[in-house]
Scaffold this motif. Structure first.
Motif, PDB file in Angstrom:
ATOM      1  N   LEU A 266      -1.816   1.772   0.022  1.00 49.02           N
ATOM      2  CA  LEU A 266      -0.431   2.123  -0.311  1.00 49.02           C
ATOM      3  C   LEU A 266       0.253   0.976  -1.056  1.00 49.02           C
ATOM      4  O   LEU A 266       0.982   1.205  -2.026  1.00 49.02           O
ATOM      5  N   LYS A 267       0.004  -0.252  -0.616  1.00 49.82           N
ATOM      6  CA  LYS A 267       0.579  -1.430  -1.274  1.00 49.82           C
ATOM      7  C   LYS A 267       0.077  -1.526  -2.720  1.00 49.82           C
ATOM      8  O   LYS A 267       0.862  -1.770  -3.640  1.00 49.82           O
ATOM      9  N   ALA A 268      -1.210  -1.317  -2.920  1.00 40.93           N
ATOM     10  CA  ALA A 268      -1.784  -1.388  -4.269  1.00 40.93           C
ATOM     11  C   ALA A 268      -1.201  -0.307  -5.178  1.00 40.93           C
ATOM     12  O   ALA A 268      -0.858  -0.580  -6.334  1.00 40.93           O
ATOM     13  N   MET A 269      -1.075   0.912  -4.651  1.00 42.20           N
ATOM     14  CA  MET A 269      -0.487   1.995  -5.460  1.00 42.20           C
ATOM     15  C   MET A 269       0.958   1.684  -5.808  1.00 42.20           C
ATOM     16  O   MET A 269       1.398   1.942  -6.934  1.00 42.20           O
ATOM     17  N   LYS A 270       1.689   1.118  -4.859  1.00 45.49           N
ATOM     18  CA  LYS A 270       3.088   0.760  -5.120  1.00 45.49           C
ATOM     19  C   LYS A 270       3.166  -0.311  -6.214  1.00 45.49           C
ATOM     20  O   LYS A 270       3.991  -0.219  -7.123  1.00 45.49           O
ATOM     21  N   GLN A 271       2.279  -1.311  -6.143  1.00 45.36           N
ATOM     22  CA  GLN A 271       2.262  -2.366  -7.167  1.00 45.36           C
ATOM     23  C   GLN A 271       1.949  -1.799  -8.552  1.00 45.36           C
ATOM     24  O   GLN A 271       2.470  -2.279  -9.549  1.00 45.36           O
ATOM     25  N   MET A 272       1.108  -0.768  -8.592  1.00 49.63           N
ATOM     26  CA  MET A 272       0.755  -0.156  -9.872  1.00 49.63           C
ATOM     27  C   MET A 272       1.763   0.909 -10.282  1.00 49.63           C
ATOM     28  O   MET A 272       1.743   1.358 -11.424  1.00 49.63           O
TER      29      MET A 272
END
Length: 175
Positions: A99-105
Protein backbone atom coordinates in the motif's frame (compact mmCIF):
# COMPACT_ATOMS: atom_id res chain seq x y z
CA UNK A 1 -5.45 -20.63 0.90
CA UNK A 2 -3.01 -22.14 -1.59
CA UNK A 3 -4.74 -20.41 -4.51
CA UNK A 4 -3.39 -17.07 -3.26
CA UNK A 5 0.13 -18.39 -3.85
CA UNK A 6 -0.44 -18.75 -7.60
CA UNK A 7 1.03 -15.85 -9.60
CA UNK A 8 -0.70 -14.41 -12.66
CA UNK A 9 2.52 -14.96 -14.61
CA UNK A 10 5.63 -17.12 -14.19
CA UNK A 11 8.84 -16.24 -16.02
CA UNK A 12 12.51 -17.10 -15.67
CA UNK A 13 13.77 -13.54 -15.11
CA UNK A 14 12.55 -9.94 -15.10
CA UNK A 15 13.91 -9.71 -18.63
CA UNK A 16 11.24 -12.18 -19.78
CA UNK A 17 8.33 -9.95 -18.70
CA UNK A 18 6.41 -8.56 -21.69
CA UNK A 19 6.44 -4.98 -20.42
CA UNK A 20 4.87 -3.51 -23.55
CA UNK A 21 1.88 -5.86 -23.29
CA UNK A 22 1.33 -5.08 -19.62
CA UNK A 23 1.54 -1.35 -20.30
CA UNK A 24 -1.03 -1.73 -23.09
CA UNK A 25 -3.31 -3.47 -20.56
CA UNK A 26 -3.20 -0.41 -18.30
CA UNK A 27 -0.48 -1.28 -15.82
CA UNK A 28 1.63 1.72 -14.85
CA UNK A 29 3.69 0.71 -11.85
CA UNK A 30 6.03 -2.08 -10.84
CA UNK A 31 6.73 -3.07 -7.26
CA UNK A 32 9.76 -5.32 -7.37
CA UNK A 33 11.63 -7.34 -4.81
CA UNK A 34 15.42 -6.93 -4.71
CA UNK A 35 17.29 -10.03 -3.58
CA UNK A 36 17.13 -12.95 -6.00
CA UNK A 37 14.65 -11.05 -8.16
CA UNK A 38 16.79 -8.25 -9.60
CA UNK A 39 20.23 -9.48 -8.48
CA UNK A 40 21.61 -12.28 -6.33
CA UNK A 41 21.17 -11.84 -2.60
CA UNK A 42 24.83 -10.92 -2.16
CA UNK A 43 25.28 -8.83 -5.31
CA UNK A 44 25.76 -5.20 -4.24
CA UNK A 45 25.05 -3.48 -7.56
CA UNK A 46 22.89 -3.77 -10.67
CA UNK A 47 24.28 -5.65 -13.64
CA UNK A 48 24.65 -3.88 -17.01
CA UNK A 49 21.71 -5.94 -18.32
CA UNK A 50 19.56 -4.86 -15.36
CA UNK A 51 20.47 -1.20 -15.97
CA UNK A 52 19.15 -1.59 -19.52
CA UNK A 53 15.95 -3.17 -18.15
CA UNK A 54 15.47 -0.25 -15.74
CA UNK A 55 15.91 2.16 -18.67
CA UNK A 56 13.30 0.24 -20.69
CA UNK A 57 10.87 0.27 -17.75
CA UNK A 58 11.26 4.05 -17.45
CA UNK A 59 11.11 4.63 -21.22
CA UNK A 60 7.82 2.73 -21.46
CA UNK A 61 6.36 4.99 -18.78
CA UNK A 62 6.28 2.66 -15.79
CA UNK A 63 6.93 3.87 -12.27
CA UNK A 64 9.18 1.52 -10.30
CA UNK A 65 9.77 0.97 -6.60
CA UNK A 66 11.75 -1.70 -4.76
CA UNK A 67 9.99 -3.30 -1.80
CA UNK A 68 12.35 -5.53 0.16
CA UNK A 69 12.31 -7.32 3.48
CA UNK A 70 16.04 -6.61 3.72
CA UNK A 71 17.57 -3.84 5.84
CA UNK A 72 18.03 -0.16 5.03
CA UNK A 73 21.76 -0.47 4.35
CA UNK A 74 21.38 -3.28 1.79
CA UNK A 75 18.46 -1.77 -0.09
CA UNK A 76 19.74 1.81 0.01
CA UNK A 77 23.19 0.85 -1.33
CA UNK A 78 21.53 -0.76 -4.32
CA UNK A 79 18.68 1.66 -5.01
CA UNK A 80 20.05 5.12 -4.16
CA UNK A 81 22.75 5.30 -6.87
CA UNK A 82 20.06 4.35 -9.40
CA UNK A 83 17.62 6.95 -8.10
CA UNK A 84 15.03 4.26 -7.41
CA UNK A 85 12.60 4.68 -4.53
CA UNK A 86 12.36 1.82 -2.05
CA UNK A 87 10.66 0.42 1.02
CA UNK A 88 13.02 -1.54 3.27
CA UNK A 89 12.28 -3.96 6.12
CA UNK A 90 8.91 -4.35 4.45
CA UNK A 91 7.67 -7.39 6.34
CA UNK A 92 6.07 -8.84 3.23
CA UNK A 93 3.48 -10.33 2.82
CA UNK A 94 1.96 -7.64 5.05
CA UNK A 95 -0.34 -5.26 3.13
CA UNK A 96 1.43 -2.18 4.49
CA UNK A 97 4.53 -2.11 2.23
CA UNK A 98 2.48 -2.74 -0.91
CA UNK A 99 0.00 0.00 0.00
CA UNK A 100 2.87 2.38 0.83
CA UNK A 101 4.55 1.66 -2.52
CA UNK A 102 1.32 2.23 -4.45
CA UNK A 103 0.75 5.49 -2.59
CA UNK A 104 4.30 6.65 -3.43
CA UNK A 105 3.65 5.86 -7.09
CA UNK A 106 0.14 7.36 -7.00
CA UNK A 107 -1.37 4.18 -8.41
CA UNK A 108 -4.23 1.77 -7.70
CA UNK A 109 -4.05 -2.03 -7.38
CA UNK A 110 -5.49 -2.35 -10.90
CA UNK A 111 -2.48 -0.43 -12.26
CA UNK A 112 0.21 -2.23 -10.27
CA UNK A 113 2.43 -5.23 -10.95
CA UNK A 114 4.40 -7.07 -8.26
CA UNK A 115 7.54 -8.93 -9.32
CA UNK A 116 9.34 -11.28 -6.97
CA UNK A 117 10.97 -14.65 -6.47
CA UNK A 118 8.94 -15.88 -3.49
CA UNK A 119 5.40 -17.17 -3.41
CA UNK A 120 4.97 -16.62 0.34
CA UNK A 121 6.02 -12.97 0.37
CA UNK A 122 5.76 -11.33 -3.06
CA UNK A 123 2.99 -13.35 -4.72
CA UNK A 124 0.82 -13.89 -1.64
CA UNK A 125 1.15 -10.25 -0.58
CA UNK A 126 0.35 -8.96 -4.06
CA UNK A 127 -2.54 -11.35 -4.67
CA UNK A 128 -4.22 -10.39 -1.39
CA UNK A 129 -4.47 -6.82 -2.66
CA UNK A 130 -5.51 -7.73 -6.21
CA UNK A 131 -2.18 -6.77 -7.85
CA UNK A 132 -0.88 -8.46 -11.00
CA UNK A 133 1.73 -10.87 -9.64
CA UNK A 134 4.79 -12.11 -11.51
CA UNK A 135 6.98 -14.89 -10.10
CA UNK A 136 10.57 -15.11 -11.32
CA UNK A 137 13.04 -17.90 -10.66
CA UNK A 138 15.49 -17.02 -7.87
CA UNK A 139 18.85 -15.83 -9.18
CA UNK A 140 21.16 -17.32 -6.55
CA UNK A 141 19.54 -19.80 -4.15
CA UNK A 142 22.89 -20.63 -2.52
CA UNK A 143 23.10 -17.09 -1.09
CA UNK A 144 19.71 -17.16 0.63
CA UNK A 145 19.26 -16.72 4.35
CA UNK A 146 17.60 -19.19 6.70
CA UNK A 147 14.18 -17.50 6.56
CA UNK A 148 14.06 -17.72 2.78
CA UNK A 149 15.22 -21.35 2.86
CA UNK A 150 12.31 -22.18 5.15
CA UNK A 151 9.95 -20.34 2.78
CA UNK A 152 11.29 -22.41 -0.13
CA UNK A 153 10.40 -25.64 1.68
CA UNK A 154 6.86 -24.39 2.30
CA UNK A 155 6.66 -23.33 -1.38
CA UNK A 156 7.56 -26.89 -2.46
CA UNK A 157 4.73 -28.27 -0.32
CA UNK A 158 2.35 -25.66 -1.72
CA UNK A 159 3.25 -26.34 -5.36
CA UNK A 160 2.76 -30.08 -4.79
CA UNK A 161 -0.77 -29.43 -3.47
CA UNK A 162 -1.49 -26.92 -6.23
CA UNK A 163 -0.41 -29.46 -8.87
CA UNK A 164 -2.80 -32.03 -7.38
CA UNK A 165 -5.59 -29.43 -7.59
CA UNK A 166 -4.71 -28.65 -11.21
CA UNK A 167 -3.72 -25.07 -10.34
CA UNK A 168 0.03 -25.41 -10.98
CA UNK A 169 1.73 -26.95 -13.95
CA UNK A 170 5.28 -27.19 -15.14
CA UNK A 171 5.73 -25.23 -18.32
CA UNK A 172 7.48 -26.80 -21.26
CA UNK A 173 10.96 -25.38 -21.56
CA UNK A 174 12.53 -25.02 -25.00
CA UNK A 175 15.50 -27.34 -25.56
Amino acid sequence: MFERLVPKLRVNTVFDIALEELYALGYRGIITDLDNTLVGAKAPLATPELLLWFAKVKELGFKLIIVSNNNMDRVSRFATPLNIEFVHQARKPSNTPFLKAMKQMGLTPEQTIVVGDQMLTDVYGGNRLGLYTVLVLPISVKDEGIGTRINRRVERIATTRLRKQGLWYEEDKPE
